[in-house]
Design a protein around this motif. Structure first.
Motif, PDB file in Angstrom:
ATOM      1  N   SER A   1      -3.172  -1.361 -13.107  1.00  0.00           N
ATOM      2  CA  SER A   1      -2.794   0.044 -13.260  1.00  0.00           C
ATOM      3  C   SER A   1      -1.539   0.228 -14.102  1.00  0.00           C
ATOM      4  O   SER A   1      -1.099   1.361 -14.324  1.00  0.00           O
ATOM      5  CB  SER A   1      -2.575   0.674 -11.883  1.00  0.00           C
ATOM      6  OG  SER A   1      -1.511   0.027 -11.195  1.00  0.00           O
TER       7      SER A   1
ATOM      8  N   THR B   1      -4.701   3.261   5.367  1.00  0.00           N
ATOM      9  CA  THR B   1      -4.836   2.405   4.186  1.00  0.00           C
ATOM     10  C   THR B   1      -5.975   1.435   4.426  1.00  0.00           C
ATOM     11  O   THR B   1      -6.215   1.029   5.569  1.00  0.00           O
ATOM     12  CB  THR B   1      -3.540   1.629   3.881  1.00  0.00           C
ATOM     13  OG1 THR B   1      -3.776   0.705   2.798  1.00  0.00           O
ATOM     14  CG2 THR B   1      -3.067   0.830   5.087  1.00  0.00           C
TER      15      THR B   1
ATOM     16  N   ASP C   1       5.062   1.006   2.077  1.00  0.00           N
ATOM     17  CA  ASP C   1       5.953   0.220   1.217  1.00  0.00           C
ATOM     18  C   ASP C   1       7.332   0.055   1.854  1.00  0.00           C
ATOM     19  O   ASP C   1       8.355   0.424   1.292  1.00  0.00           O
ATOM     20  CB  ASP C   1       6.057   0.848  -0.171  1.00  0.00           C
ATOM     21  CG  ASP C   1       6.387   2.341  -0.143  1.00  0.00           C
ATOM     22  OD1 ASP C   1       6.063   3.008   0.854  1.00  0.00           O
ATOM     23  OD2 ASP C   1       6.969   2.832  -1.121  1.00  0.00           O
TER      24      ASP C   1
ATOM     25  N   VAL D   1       0.645   0.900  -4.341  1.00  0.00           N
ATOM     26  CA  VAL D   1      -0.664   1.139  -4.953  1.00  0.00           C
ATOM     27  C   VAL D   1      -1.543   1.947  -4.010  1.00  0.00           C
ATOM     28  O   VAL D   1      -1.386   1.911  -2.792  1.00  0.00           O
ATOM     29  CB  VAL D   1      -1.373  -0.190  -5.318  1.00  0.00           C
ATOM     30  CG1 VAL D   1      -0.659  -0.871  -6.473  1.00  0.00           C
ATOM     31  CG2 VAL D   1      -1.455  -1.131  -4.112  1.00  0.00           C
ATOM     32  N   THR D   2      -2.466   2.694  -4.592  1.00  0.00           N
ATOM     33  CA  THR D   2      -3.368   3.537  -3.822  1.00  0.00           C
ATOM     34  C   THR D   2      -4.631   2.773  -3.437  1.00  0.00           C
ATOM     35  O   THR D   2      -4.956   1.731  -4.010  1.00  0.00           O
ATOM     36  CB  THR D   2      -3.785   4.762  -4.649  1.00  0.00           C
ATOM     37  OG1 THR D   2      -4.573   4.328  -5.777  1.00  0.00           O
ATOM     38  CG2 THR D   2      -2.562   5.529  -5.156  1.00  0.00           C
ATOM     39  N   ASP D   3      -5.364   3.320  -2.469  1.00  0.00           N
ATOM     40  CA  ASP D   3      -6.651   2.725  -2.093  1.00  0.00           C
ATOM     41  C   ASP D   3      -7.593   2.677  -3.292  1.00  0.00           C
ATOM     42  O   ASP D   3      -8.337   1.700  -3.470  1.00  0.00           O
ATOM     43  CB  ASP D   3      -7.301   3.536  -0.967  1.00  0.00           C
ATOM     44  CG  ASP D   3      -6.665   3.282   0.394  1.00  0.00           C
ATOM     45  OD1 ASP D   3      -5.758   2.433   0.482  1.00  0.00           O
ATOM     46  OD2 ASP D   3      -7.089   3.936   1.369  1.00  0.00           O
ATOM     47  N   LYS D   4      -7.599   3.714  -4.109  1.00  0.00           N
ATOM     48  CA  LYS D   4      -8.471   3.750  -5.278  1.00  0.00           C
ATOM     49  C   LYS D   4      -8.132   2.619  -6.240  1.00  0.00           C
ATOM     50  O   LYS D   4      -9.035   1.943  -6.772  1.00  0.00           O
ATOM     51  CB  LYS D   4      -8.343   5.102  -5.991  1.00  0.00           C
ATOM     52  CG  LYS D   4      -9.262   5.253  -7.193  1.00  0.00           C
ATOM     53  CD  LYS D   4      -9.136   6.638  -7.820  1.00  0.00           C
ATOM     54  CE  LYS D   4     -10.059   6.773  -9.039  1.00  0.00           C
ATOM     55  NZ  LYS D   4      -9.946   8.137  -9.653  1.00  0.00           N
ATOM     56  N   GLU D   5      -6.849   2.380  -6.460  1.00  0.00           N
ATOM     57  CA  GLU D   5      -6.433   1.291  -7.353  1.00  0.00           C
ATOM     58  C   GLU D   5      -6.805  -0.064  -6.777  1.00  0.00           C
ATOM     59  O   GLU D   5      -7.194  -0.984  -7.504  1.00  0.00           O
ATOM     60  CB  GLU D   5      -4.930   1.395  -7.609  1.00  0.00           C
ATOM     61  CG  GLU D   5      -4.548   2.578  -8.484  1.00  0.00           C
ATOM     62  CD  GLU D   5      -3.060   2.887  -8.455  1.00  0.00           C
ATOM     63  OE1 GLU D   5      -2.594   3.606  -9.367  1.00  0.00           O
ATOM     64  OE2 GLU D   5      -2.354   2.443  -7.514  1.00  0.00           O
TER      65      GLU D   5
ATOM     66  N   PRO E   1       0.828  -1.202   0.000  1.00  0.00           N
ATOM     67  CA  PRO E   1       0.000   0.000   0.000  1.00  0.00           C
ATOM     68  C   PRO E   1       0.866   1.257   0.000  1.00  0.00           C
ATOM     69  O   PRO E   1       1.945   1.276   0.590  1.00  0.00           O
ATOM     70  CB  PRO E   1      -0.789  -0.106   1.313  1.00  0.00           C
ATOM     71  CG  PRO E   1      -0.637  -1.514   1.768  1.00  0.00           C
ATOM     72  CD  PRO E   1       0.674  -1.988   1.235  1.00  0.00           C
ATOM     73  N   GLU E   2       0.383   2.287  -0.646  1.00  0.00           N
ATOM     74  CA  GLU E   2       1.095   3.562  -0.681  1.00  0.00           C
ATOM     75  C   GLU E   2       1.310   4.071   0.750  1.00  0.00           C
ATOM     76  O   GLU E   2       0.382   4.109   1.555  1.00  0.00           O
ATOM     77  CB  GLU E   2       0.277   4.574  -1.478  1.00  0.00           C
ATOM     78  CG  GLU E   2       1.052   5.786  -1.922  1.00  0.00           C
ATOM     79  CD  GLU E   2       0.253   6.622  -2.909  1.00  0.00           C
ATOM     80  OE1 GLU E   2      -0.775   7.196  -2.493  1.00  0.00           O
ATOM     81  OE2 GLU E   2       0.643   6.666  -4.093  1.00  0.00           O
TER      82      GLU E   2
ATOM     83  N   LYS F   1       1.505  -0.719 -13.356  1.00  0.00           N
ATOM     84  CA  LYS F   1       2.704  -0.456 -12.556  1.00  0.00           C
ATOM     85  C   LYS F   1       3.707  -1.604 -12.591  1.00  0.00           C
ATOM     86  O   LYS F   1       4.852  -1.446 -12.157  1.00  0.00           O
ATOM     87  CB  LYS F   1       2.303  -0.126 -11.110  1.00  0.00           C
ATOM     88  CG  LYS F   1       1.582   1.209 -10.990  1.00  0.00           C
ATOM     89  CD  LYS F   1       1.245   1.562  -9.550  1.00  0.00           C
ATOM     90  CE  LYS F   1       0.650   2.964  -9.468  1.00  0.00           C
ATOM     91  NZ  LYS F   1       0.293   3.353  -8.086  1.00  0.00           N
TER      92      LYS F   1
END
Length: 331
Positions: A301, A240, A219, A268-272, A215-216, A303
């Motif tokens: 995404s 998160t 990490d 990765v973001t919560d939205k992703e 999670p962003e 990445k």
């Protein structure tokens, strides 16, 4: 951005100094696990026009890959250690893996869990017969709570990721994947908390690229790989939705396996993550918890690269109905 702290190896020693995880141990773990569990499905999935694969560990009996490490660790306890019981620390998935193995092997298990852990994980752990000891997150040091219990009871600590047997057990998924594919995957995209699964897969599949996804803001494994030393989350880490991926640091034993083997870390973001949960539900008929969807989020995404021999780990499905329904119904 959260602040970070660098830790010396002395602060984070290998838990079992006399033993390191090995590929031979992974192969032995895979044989043991195959005797009690069917392989988790390897599902085809199209991402960006490429047919890759998803390893659906969310379909394990406890809803997560953690059953592997729990089983291998507890089945390797001596008779004297079994009599003393085990203590583990977990937000829920390792808790259930240890509790499941303990019940099957007739071992008493105590699990230190955050009071704000998902209710479904707390209830499932208790239902498997484990004693649950709650702590405040944030506010209390979970490792100190566990250490006190170990000292008082003489129990064996079963660490969620910094234990050689746990690492080997998690790596058994890689042995299954190679059998299911008929060859080694080109790359493994791995949800990562402390690095137990990533390290196990690195041992299991020495010719495959390993992509750790966190999670962003959490990490810590990726940052540790980049720094060449353990990096710990600072005092004000961001929130998160990936409750299963929030250790504040990896361990020396994990970093030693991954250093030089893993690709640069991905966040990765919560939205992703929510988008990946919706994708898994719509395209794969899988219920996936946020932490279990992180690797899929990275693939969707863009990445991490994806080819026909890429395997994406979907690591857990333990989410409560209300939050999952809100995610599936969201934008």
């Amino acid at each position: 951005m959260c602040s970070i702290l660098y830790a010396t190896p002395r602060e984070y020693p290998t838990l079992t100094e006399q033993r390191e995880p090995t590929r031979e141990g992974v192969l032995a773990a895979a044989q043991s696990i195959a005797a009690i569990l069917p392989p988790a499905p390897l599902l085809p999935v199209e991402i960006g026009g490429v047919m890759a694969h998803v390893k659906a560990e969310s379909l394990q009996p406890v809803g997560a890959f953690k059953i592997r490490g729990g089983w291998w660790r507890l089945s390797n306890l001596t008779e004297e250690e079994r009599e003393r019981g085990v203590v583990a620390v977990s937000s829920g998935n390792h808790a259930q893996g240890v509790a499941w193995a303990a019940r099957r092997l007739g071992i008493s298990a105590t699990i230190v869990m955050p009071r704000n852990a998902p209710k479904v994980k707390l209830e499932a752990t208790r239902a498997l017969g484990a004693e649950v000891v709650l702590y405040e997150r944030p506010g209390e040091d979970r490792d100190e709570v566990a250490a006190k219990l170990v000292a008082e009871r003489g129990s064996v600590l079963v660490h969620a990721f910094g234990d050689p047997w746990v690492i080997e057990g998690q790596g058994s998924a890689g042995v299954e994947i190679e059998t299911q594919l008929g060859h080694a995957p080109s790359r493994l995209v791995v949800c990562c908390g402390g690095g137990g699964l990533a390290a196990g897969l690195a041992l299991a599949c020495p010719d495959s690229a390993i992509h750790v996804v966190e999670p962003e803001g959490w990490d810590m494994v990726g940052r540790s790989l980049a720094a060449g030393e353990i990096v710990r989350a600072g005092p004000n880490p961001p929130s998160t939705i990936c409750d299963a991926l929030q250790p504040d640091a990896t361990k020396t034993i994990n970093l030693a396996v991954l250093q030089g083997r893993a690709e640069p870390g991905v966040a990765v973001t919560d939205k992703e993550v929510r988008a990946a949960q919706r994708f898994a539900f719509a395209k794969l008929n899988l219920v996936v918890e946020p932490g279990g969807a992180a690797a899929l989020a990275a693939a969707l995404s863009g990445k991490v690269p994806v080819d026909e021999d890429t395997v994406i780990m979907v690591t857990g499905g333990n989410t409560d109905a209300a939050s999952f329904a809100a995610t599936i119904g969201g934008d």
